[in-house]
Design a protein around this motif. Structure first.
Motif, PDB file in Angstrom:
ATOM      1  N   TRP A   1       9.508   6.438  -5.364  1.00 32.01           N
ATOM      2  CA  TRP A   1       8.568   7.463  -5.847  1.00 32.01           C
ATOM      3  C   TRP A   1       8.406   7.385  -7.359  1.00 32.01           C
ATOM      4  CZ3 TRP A   1      11.691  11.701  -2.915  1.00 32.01           C
ATOM      5  CH2 TRP A   1      11.185  11.860  -1.613  1.00 32.01           C
ATOM      6  N   TYR A   2       7.156   7.560  -7.823  1.00 32.99           N
ATOM      7  CA  TYR A   2       6.942   7.770  -9.251  1.00 32.99           C
ATOM      8  C   TYR A   2       7.496   9.145  -9.625  1.00 32.99           C
ATOM      9  CZ  TYR A   2       3.805   3.777  -8.858  1.00 32.99           C
ATOM     10  OH  TYR A   2       3.285   2.513  -8.622  1.00 32.99           O
ATOM     11  N   ASP A   3       8.000   9.250 -10.829  1.00 33.27           N
ATOM     12  CA  ASP A   3       8.780  10.422 -11.205  1.00 33.27           C
ATOM     13  C   ASP A   3       7.965  11.700 -11.330  1.00 33.27           C
ATOM     14  OD1 ASP A   3      11.210  11.774 -12.272  1.00 33.27           O
ATOM     15  OD2 ASP A   3       9.988  11.883 -14.085  1.00 33.27           O
ATOM     16  N   ALA A   4       6.853  11.648 -12.048  1.00 33.57           N
ATOM     17  CA  ALA A   4       6.141  12.886 -12.383  1.00 33.57           C
ATOM     18  C   ALA A   4       4.652  12.591 -12.465  1.00 33.57           C
ATOM     19  CB  ALA A   4       6.696  13.446 -13.700  1.00 33.57           C
ATOM     20  N   GLY A   5       4.032  12.974 -13.585  1.00 35.33           N
ATOM     21  CA  GLY A   5       2.638  12.633 -13.789  1.00 35.33           C
ATOM     22  C   GLY A   5       2.472  11.231 -14.324  1.00 35.33           C
ATOM     23  N   ASP A   6       3.605  10.551 -14.512  1.00 34.98           N
ATOM     24  CA  ASP A   6       3.598   9.177 -15.006  1.00 34.98           C
ATOM     25  C   ASP A   6       3.936   8.223 -13.868  1.00 34.98           C
ATOM     26  OD1 ASP A   6       6.289   9.655 -14.608  1.00 34.98           O
ATOM     27  OD2 ASP A   6       6.768   9.819 -16.735  1.00 34.98           O
ATOM     28  N   HIS A   7       4.316   6.965 -14.227  1.00 33.24           N
ATOM     29  CA  HIS A   7       4.552   5.963 -13.190  1.00 33.24           C
ATOM     30  C   HIS A   7       5.887   5.245 -13.367  1.00 33.24           C
ATOM     31  CE1 HIS A   7      -0.048   6.079 -13.259  1.00 33.24           C
ATOM     32  NE2 HIS A   7       0.344   6.706 -12.166  1.00 33.24           N
ATOM     33  N   ILE A   8       6.872   5.941 -13.914  1.00 39.39           N
ATOM     34  CA  ILE A   8       8.218   5.381 -14.029  1.00 39.39           C
ATOM     35  C   ILE A   8       9.018   5.795 -12.801  1.00 39.39           C
ATOM     36  CG2 ILE A   8      10.235   5.120 -15.526  1.00 39.39           C
ATOM     37  CD1 ILE A   8       8.565   6.283 -17.798  1.00 39.39           C
ATOM     38  N   LYS A   9       9.924   4.935 -12.402  1.00 34.00           N
ATOM     39  CA  LYS A   9      10.831   5.262 -11.307  1.00 34.00           C
ATOM     40  C   LYS A   9      12.226   5.435 -11.903  1.00 34.00           C
ATOM     41  CE  LYS A   9       9.621   1.662  -8.743  1.00 34.00           C
ATOM     42  NZ  LYS A   9       9.222   0.735  -7.660  1.00 34.00           N
TER      43      LYS A   9
END
Length: 465
Positions: A67-75
């Motif tokens: 899953w991407y963490d939040a409104g961004d695209h880091i795991k």
């Protein structure tokens, strides 16, 4: 005697009526929360993907999926694992709540996604765990769809030379809790894989203690005892091996946590150990935690409409997490009526018992008709293809083209004021850990409705629609 019986029946009828009026559609809210996690999926999406504006992304990651963490695209490994553990716990304890909502299959499908990722992220032969995928600065310099990313996505790993027993312990806990859930489902093959991964990862964490230092300003952990305790208890539940229970007791701390968060899971450990041992030491620790949350606490701020407001960053998240813990403690026989009533009132506030925007405002996107329209979320802000999506969308003061169903936004200030603005990443942010306890509480309340144990509530700003 007859008068007393009739009076008692009238009181019960009044309580039941007040409960029905105050109760929200927890089942609908639960189903939408599951959809939020589906919207956060990374990797090659399955054929049953329920989010029409999402597609395959980050297929070249060192570990695809998750899953991407939040409104961004880091795991990020720690919040993803912590969220997964709470979600698995909600399924294990309040399975009937998911069944009542008609969301049991959807929940299993949703939960399988991060668990499969953790199995791929952990290499027991090399004793290496991938703890993060993506670079914070590179990722946050990009505003657009996950499907359109082209920046470098480096990996950060935990090994014998690069300690990270906090993240390893949290991941082992998620795998073990997931193993319990899927064994109960009857999927013994997947449950066995999860348990094997949990045991080997826990042993690695136990023999290579040390907090991960590679987060570079994101999700820095304050310690690993809580994660190690949580993992040990879930492994005990999955195996019945008393060595794990003894480990958990050794890791347990009885000090009082400020809140339940991705970093601090002391109250999780205390509650789990009380459920296994019924030792008053752990019970008293759980009670001490809620003494710091319930009305009358000298350290807790309540908004005018009754939200237990712990902090401006993710105020709703903290209240949702505490509500979930209250329902779990109540199931264990700790202050059951008081904790259930308080938990229901907190969730009712989040779902509409507040005065924002004319009242009846849901902080969960897509629940009801009055909810946030501008979450701080890249994908949701992007128009349909082939239109481009850039930082221009970040600054637009208009509703997002895509509805991020189920996402719980960060929340209001301590006076119930909320800014529904995409650029306000304090109040309008969404994240994996924002929804985890909230969803667990929804499952718990739906379970109480199913068994006829929903308490009467008395929210300060009730929604009458």
């Amino acid at each position: 005697m007859l008068c007393r019986v009739l009076f008692g029946a009238s009181v019960l009828l009044l309580i039941a009526t007040r409960s029905a009026e105050a109760a929200k559609d927890y089942g609908a809210a639960l189903g939408k929360s599951i959809l939020f996690y589906d919207a956060q999926r990374s990797g090659k999406l399955p054929g049953n993907n329920p989010i029409p504006w999402r597609g395959d992304s980050a297929l070249s990651d060192c570990v695809p999926g998750g899953w991407y963490d939040a409104g961004d695209h880091i795991k990020f490994g720690l919040p993803m694992a912590s969220s997964t553990s709470l979600l698995a716990w909600s399924l294990n304890r309040f399975k009937a709540g998911y069944q009542q909502a008609g969301q049991l299959n959807q929940m299993y499908d949703m939960l399988r996604w991060p668990l499969k990722y953790f199995l791929k992220a952990w290499d027991p032969s090399q004793r290496v765990l991938t703890a993060q995928v993506g670079d914070g600065e590179l990722d946050h310099a990009f505003w657009g769809r996950a499907e359109d990313m082209s920046m470098s996505r480096p990996c950060k790993k935990i090994s014998t030379n690069n300690k990270g027993s906090d993240i390893a312990g949290a991941t082992a806990a998620a795998l073990a809790a997931g193993s319990v859930a899927f064994k109960d489902k009857g999927d013994n093959q997947f449950a066995t894989r999860l348990l094997q991964g949990a045991e080997s990862l826990y042993l690695f964490a136990k023999t290579n203690r040390g907090v991960f230092s590679g987060s570079a300003g994101y999700y820095g952990s304050s310690g690993d005892k809580d994660e190690m305790c949580e993992a040990a208890v879930w492994l005990y539940r999955a195996t019945g091996n008393n060595d794990y229970l003894n480990d958990a007791k050794g890791f347990a701390e009885t000090t009082t946590a400020w809140a339940l968060s991705w970093d601090d899971k002391r109250v999780v450990c205390q509650e789990l150990l009380y459920e296994e041992t019924f030792d008053s030491v752990y019970k008293n620790a759980v009670i001490a935690f809620f003494n710091g949350w319930l009305p009358g606490s000298p350290t807790m701020i309540y908004t005018p409409c009754g939200l237990a407001w712990r902090d401006k960053w993710g105020a709703n998240r903290y209240a949702g997490n505490a509500a979930f813990m209250a329902l779990l403690a109540a199931e264990a026989g700790i202050e059951s009526y008081t904790y259930r009533k308080w938990a229901a009132e907190q969730i009712n506030y989040l779902l509409g018992d507040n005065n924002h925007n004319g009242g009846c405002f849901s902080f969960e996107i897509g629940y009801g008709n009055n909810y946030p329209k501008q979450p701080h979320h890249r994908g949701a802000s992007c128009p349909n293809r082939p239109s481009s999506c850039t930082y221009a969308q970040y600054g637009l003061d208009v509703p997002s083209p895509q509805i991020l169903n189920g996402a719980l936004v960060g929340g209001p200030d301590s006076y119930d004021n909320f800014k529904d603005k995409r650029s306000d990443y304090i109040q309008s942010e969404v994240a994996l850990d924002y929804n985890a306890g909230f969803q667990g509480a929804l499952a718990g309340l739906n379970y109480l409705l199913a068994i006829g144990q929903m308490p009467a509530t008395n929210n300060r700003c009730p929604c009458n629609q």
